[in-house]
Structure formats: structure tokens, C-alpha cells
Design a protein around this motif. Structure first.
Motif, mmCIF file in Angstrom:
data_model
loop_
_atom_site.group_PDB
_atom_site.id
_atom_site.type_symbol
_atom_site.label_atom_id
_atom_site.label_comp_id
_atom_site.label_asym_id
_atom_site.label_seq_id
_atom_site.Cartn_x
_atom_site.Cartn_y
_atom_site.Cartn_z
ATOM 1 N N ASP A 164 32.765 38.290 34.686
ATOM 2 C CA ASP A 164 32.944 39.153 33.522
ATOM 3 C C ASP A 164 32.361 40.524 33.815
ATOM 4 N N VAL A 165 33.145 41.553 33.560
ATOM 5 C CA VAL A 165 32.720 42.929 33.802
ATOM 6 C C VAL A 165 32.848 43.705 32.501
ATOM 7 N N ASP A 166 31.778 44.393 32.119
ATOM 8 C CA ASP A 166 31.781 45.195 30.901
ATOM 9 C C ASP A 166 32.248 46.606 31.242
ATOM 10 N N LEU A 167 33.454 46.940 30.822
ATOM 11 C CA LEU A 167 34.027 48.260 31.083
ATOM 12 C C LEU A 167 33.696 49.265 29.990
ATOM 13 N N GLY A 168 32.975 48.845 28.973
ATOM 14 C CA GLY A 168 32.684 49.749 27.871
ATOM 15 C C GLY A 168 33.719 49.612 26.777
ATOM 16 N N ARG A 169 33.310 49.952 25.578
ATOM 17 C CA ARG A 169 34.196 49.781 24.419
ATOM 18 C C ARG A 169 35.480 50.589 24.554
ATOM 19 N N ALA A 170 35.397 51.780 25.109
ATOM 20 C CA ALA A 170 36.582 52.640 25.214
ATOM 21 C C ALA A 170 37.617 52.088 26.190
ATOM 22 N N CYS A 171 37.179 51.220 27.124
ATOM 23 C CA CYS A 171 38.091 50.689 28.148
ATOM 24 C C CYS A 171 38.383 49.209 27.968
ATOM 25 N N GLY A 172 38.103 48.693 26.775
ATOM 26 C CA GLY A 172 38.468 47.308 26.519
ATOM 27 C C GLY A 172 37.315 46.341 26.482
ATOM 28 N N GLY A 173 36.082 46.818 26.647
ATOM 29 C CA GLY A 173 34.931 45.931 26.579
ATOM 30 C C GLY A 173 34.810 45.036 27.794
ATOM 31 N N VAL A 174 34.431 43.791 27.554
ATOM 32 C CA VAL A 174 34.225 42.835 28.638
ATOM 33 C C VAL A 174 35.562 42.232 29.057
ATOM 34 N N VAL A 175 35.865 42.309 30.340
ATOM 35 C CA VAL A 175 37.103 41.733 30.869
ATOM 36 C C VAL A 175 36.744 40.771 32.003
ATOM 37 N N GLU A 176 37.612 39.799 32.210
ATOM 38 C CA GLU A 176 37.418 38.829 33.275
ATOM 39 C C GLU A 176 38.162 39.304 34.522
ATOM 40 N N VAL A 177 37.444 39.434 35.625
ATOM 41 C CA VAL A 177 38.013 39.945 36.871
ATOM 42 C C VAL A 177 38.069 38.817 37.896
ATOM 43 N N PRO A 178 39.226 38.554 38.480
ATOM 44 C CA PRO A 178 39.312 37.508 39.501
ATOM 45 C C PRO A 178 38.685 37.968 40.816
ATOM 46 N N LEU A 179 38.150 37.027 41.566
ATOM 47 C CA LEU A 179 37.563 37.288 42.872
ATOM 48 C C LEU A 179 38.334 36.517 43.934
ATOM 49 N N TYR A 180 38.520 37.161 45.098
ATOM 50 C CA TYR A 180 39.308 36.566 46.169
ATOM 51 C C TYR A 180 38.479 36.466 47.443
ATOM 52 N N SER A 181 38.755 35.448 48.237
ATOM 53 C CA SER A 181 38.060 35.277 49.507
ATOM 54 C C SER A 181 38.444 36.410 50.448
ATOM 55 N N ALA A 182 37.426 37.090 51.006
ATOM 56 C CA ALA A 182 37.696 38.177 51.953
ATOM 57 C C ALA A 182 38.378 37.643 53.211
ATOM 58 N N VAL A 183 38.051 36.416 53.605
ATOM 59 C CA VAL A 183 38.692 35.822 54.776
ATOM 60 C C VAL A 183 40.175 35.607 54.519
ATOM 61 N N ASP A 184 40.510 35.050 53.340
ATOM 62 C CA ASP A 184 41.923 34.838 53.006
ATOM 63 C C ASP A 184 42.685 36.152 52.988
ATOM 64 N N VAL A 185 42.072 37.195 52.443
ATOM 65 C CA VAL A 185 42.739 38.502 52.356
ATOM 66 C C VAL A 185 42.946 39.095 53.748
ATOM 67 N N ALA A 186 41.906 39.067 54.570
ATOM 68 C CA ALA A 186 41.994 39.659 55.906
ATOM 69 C C ALA A 186 43.009 38.939 56.783
ATOM 70 N N LEU A 187 43.225 37.646 56.529
ATOM 71 C CA LEU A 187 44.147 36.862 57.355
ATOM 72 C C LEU A 187 45.612 37.023 56.951
ATOM 73 N N LEU A 188 45.880 37.666 55.831
ATOM 74 C CA LEU A 188 47.260 37.747 55.335
ATOM 75 C C LEU A 188 48.241 38.291 56.378
ATOM 76 N N PRO A 189 47.949 39.399 57.064
ATOM 77 C CA PRO A 189 48.919 39.878 58.058
ATOM 78 C C PRO A 189 49.125 38.899 59.215
ATOM 79 N N VAL A 190 48.139 38.039 59.463
ATOM 80 C CA VAL A 190 48.254 37.071 60.549
ATOM 81 C C VAL A 190 49.085 35.870 60.114
ATOM 82 N N VAL A 191 48.815 35.356 58.915
ATOM 83 C CA VAL A 191 49.476 34.132 58.467
ATOM 84 C C VAL A 191 50.830 34.412 57.820
#
Length: 394
Positions: A164-191
Motif C-alpha cells: 500500500d502506497v499513500d499518494l496523498g489525497r489529491a492523487c487518490g490516497g492509499v493505492v495498492e501497488v503490485p510488486l514483481y520479481s526483478a529476476v523474472d523481469v530481467a529474464l524476459l528478453p531471454v525467455v
């Protein structure tokens, strides 16, 4: 029996000092359960030694800046900056000791941060331990945020957590941000070798993503044949056939799909096996080239050295052809090339040291131009510098 707070009170030291002493081995390991010490152990500890062992602590934002500087200045291509939240992940992974502060943004010991910053495998440690938000994942992949959104839409990566990230009232308040594995992301061009990642990375702002025309993978439908497994692993098909026959744990073919001669396998299972078997590595930092340039035909004496990341050097075979070197550099570096090349004689390449340029590099007396420039988010540009082959020297 004492927990960490009780032990600190008993010795009349700060909680941060006790945490550092416990995490760095200055006091015996907990002997009365997890995070708990017996009275005998606590009272045998040298309180003055515990106090003297603590220097700091420093906040997570300070540690993040030191670790970012350790990655390189400027920060290397396809490497997101280390954040205060990343320091929290490093604490949970056991690379740093939390001395105080919030659990997500802990205070840590400066000496331990310095030791971690000196590690040659720091980028690999960050990939293993620190998940990335969508913006950071786009930087790690070297694409725009909109391109990474398509990667998620296509089902090529899945979140490994959320925050959960608090962006402030003007930007929508608290929003849920997904997190991704850096290994999975870095391997995308390979796989995903069939994707034109070079083209995706060179797509400028405002242009439609090359990934927009692709369809998402269907559940159970992300399959690969032996030939594509070989492309992912960077070997021949014969080697993959041998692995399948000789090595334990190779994923079984998907039942009801393919044939006995041309079996198919789940891509995710194959990639996991290749990583576990040491047959696949997470891409590291791209290669670099050093380009020392000046304005040809000018008397200003302005000479600049810029670094090209992930360079490609193409030398013409005939003197009537055109040589080209291309790569990525910060926008400020691209601006330097533009300014120096404004004159009628273009750029003079005083020295180019790059893969393919030979041990001593090469030079160009004049006539070099920035023939193409593409801005692709994150403060980076792809540029191509070209010159007539006849003016090339060594």
C-alpha cells in the motif's frame, strides 16, 4: 529470559546498539528461543563493548543513496535506483540489521551498508532480494512504463507481492501497488526470444508499443518446444535433448499436447529448471563503450568523453561505406554530442574503445554525425553516430 528490548534495558544500552551487537555477532546467539536470551547470557555481555560497537544508525534513505552510488555514476542502464523500501527488503533478507525506525524503512549501520556496497555481486543481490514496482520494473527491463503494462497484460510476469502506497489525497490516497520479481523481469528478453526487444526498447514516447498487437497467454497455453528451449538456454537442440535424457528433474512434456517426436513443455517450468541447474543466468550489466569526441574544425578545444551502454559497432568493409556505432547514454550525454556536432565538419572521434574496435580503439578525424536519436524514458537515449569509412583511423 529477555527479549531484545529487555536485554537493552538490563545492560543500559540503546535498543539499536543491542540489535547491532546481536546481528553482528558481538553478543552470543539467542539461547532461550527465537529473539530471546537467558539471564546468564545477557549479564555476561560487556555493555561498554555493545555501546562502542554502534556507529550510527543511519536512516534507510541514506543507505539507499550509498547503495545507488555503488552501482555506478550515472546509474547503469536497466538498473533502477535503490530505494528506502529496498533497504527494508535487504534487512528481511539478512544482508543488513535493523537498528530502529519503521520496519519498511529501517535505520541501519553505516559500516554494514559500506560493506554491502563494496560487494561485486551487489546487482545480483538486489535482483534476488528486492521486488520492483511497475515503474522500477520498466527501468530494469529497459522499456517504457506503457510497454511494461503490456507485459503484465500478456501474462508474462505475475506479482509476487503487493504494498500500500499513500499518494496523498489529491492523487487518490492509499493505492495498492503490485510488486514483481526483478529476476523474472530481467529474464524476459531471454525467455521470450521471439519478441523484438530491441525494437520495443527503441520505441519513443507517444508511439504505440510493439507489444500492443500481441494476445495474452491462455492458462496452460504458454508452451515451448525443444527448439525454443535451446534458444532460451543459448545451446543447440542436441544439448537440450541430452539434458532431458541424462539430468534429473527436467520437466515432463505436457500431456495431450505436441507429439512424441515434438514434445512441448510449460515455459515457466523449463525456465525454473534451467535456473536451478545452472544452465541459465540472469542478464547482468550490458557492455560499454567509451567515446571521446570533439567538434571537428573548431578551435574551442572542447573535448568530451561519453559512455555508451550496450554498444553496437558496425564497420563498413569498403572505404565507400559508412561506419556506425550505436548505444544508450543519458540524455545529457546525447545533448553533448548534438552540441559538438553542430559545426559543418561534424564530430571528430578522438578515440573509440568498444567491442570490435580492436585493442587500441579507433579514431575519426571528422565528418561524424549523430544520425539517429531516440528518447525512451528513464532519462536515457538511444543514439547512432556514423561517419564515412574512408576517414577512419587507428
Amino acid at each position: 529470559m529477555f527479549d531484545e528490548a529487555g536485554a537493552a534495558v538490563r545492560l543500559r544500552v540503546s535498543l539499536a546498539a543491542w540489535r547491532w551487537a546481536a546481528g553482528s555477532g558481538l553478543v552470543p546467539a539467542a539461547d532461550a528461543g527465537e529473539g530471546r536470551w537467558s539471564r546468564v547470557v545477557v549479564e555476561s555481555v560487556d555493555a561498554e563493548g555493545v555501546r562502542a560497537g554502534l556507529r550510527g544508525p543511519v536512516p534507510a534513505c541514506w543507505a539507499a543513496e550509498r547503495l545507488t552510488e555503488a552501482l555506478g555514476v550515472p546509474v547503469p542502464l536497466r538498473r533502477p535506483r535503490v530505494t528506502a523500501a529496498a533497504v527494508g527488503h535487504l534487512v528481511r533478507a539478512g544482508y543488513l540489521v535493523r537498528l530502529g525506525g519503521e520496519r519498511e524503512f529501517p535505520d541501519v549501520h553505516p559500516d554494514q551498508v559500506a560493506a554491502l556496497a563494496r560487494r561485486r555481486d551487489l546487482p545480483a543481490v538486489l535482483d534476488r532480494c528486492v521486488p520492483l514496482g511497475p515503474g522500477e520494473a520498466a527501468v530494469r527491463l529497459g522499456v517504457r512504463r506503457t510497454d511494461f503494462d503490456h507485459v503484465v497484460r500478456l501474462g508474462w510476469v505475475s506479482p509476487v507481492g503487493r504494498v500500500d502506497v499513500d499518494l496523498g489525497r489529491a492523487c487518490g490516497g492509499v493505492v495498492e501497488v503490485p510488486l514483481y520479481s526483478a529476476v523474472d523481469v530481467a529474464l524476459l528478453p531471454v525467455v521470450r526470444p521471439a519478441v523484438d526487444w530491441w525494437g520495443v526498447r527503441r520505441t519513443g514516447p507517444g508511439r504505440r508499443s510493439l507489444l500492443a498487437v500481441l494476445l495474452p497467454v491462455v492458462p496452460g497455453g504458454d508452451l515451448v518446444e525443444l527448439g525454443e528451449v535451446a534458444r532460451i538456454a543459448g545451446v543447440g537442440r542436441v544439448a537440450v535433448t541430452s539434458w532431458r535424457r541424462r539430468l534429473p528433474g527436467f520437466p515432463p512434456p505436457v500431456a495431450g499436447q505436441g507429439t512424441g517426436v515434438r514434445p512441448v513443455f510449460e515455459r515457466r517450468a523449463v525456465v525454473a529448471w534451467l535456473l536451478a541447474a545452472g544452465r541459465l543466468a540472469v542478464p547482468g550489466a550490458p557492455g560499454t563503450a567509451s567515446l571521446r569526441v570533439s567538434g571537428a574544425g573548431t578551435r574551442t578545444g572542447a573535448v568530451r568523453t561519453v559512455r555508451l551502454d550496450d554498444p553496437v559497432l558496425v564497420l563498413a568493409e569498403a572505404v565507400t561505406g559508412t561506419d556506425r556505432v550505436s548505444g544508450w547514454l543519458p540524455e545529457t550525454g546525447a545533448d553533448v554530442l548534438d552540441v559538438l556536432g553542430e559545426g559543418p565538419a561534424g564530430l571528430a572521434v578522438e578515440r573509440l574503445t568498444a567491442p570490435g574496435a580492436g585493442a587500441v580503439g579507433l579514431g575519426v578525424l571528422g565528418g561524424a554525425r549523430v544520425s539517429e536519436r531516440v528518447r525512451s524514458g528513464g532519462g536515457w537515449c538511444w543514439v547512432e553516430v556514423s561517419w564515412p569509412a574512408r576517414v577512419r583511423g587507428r
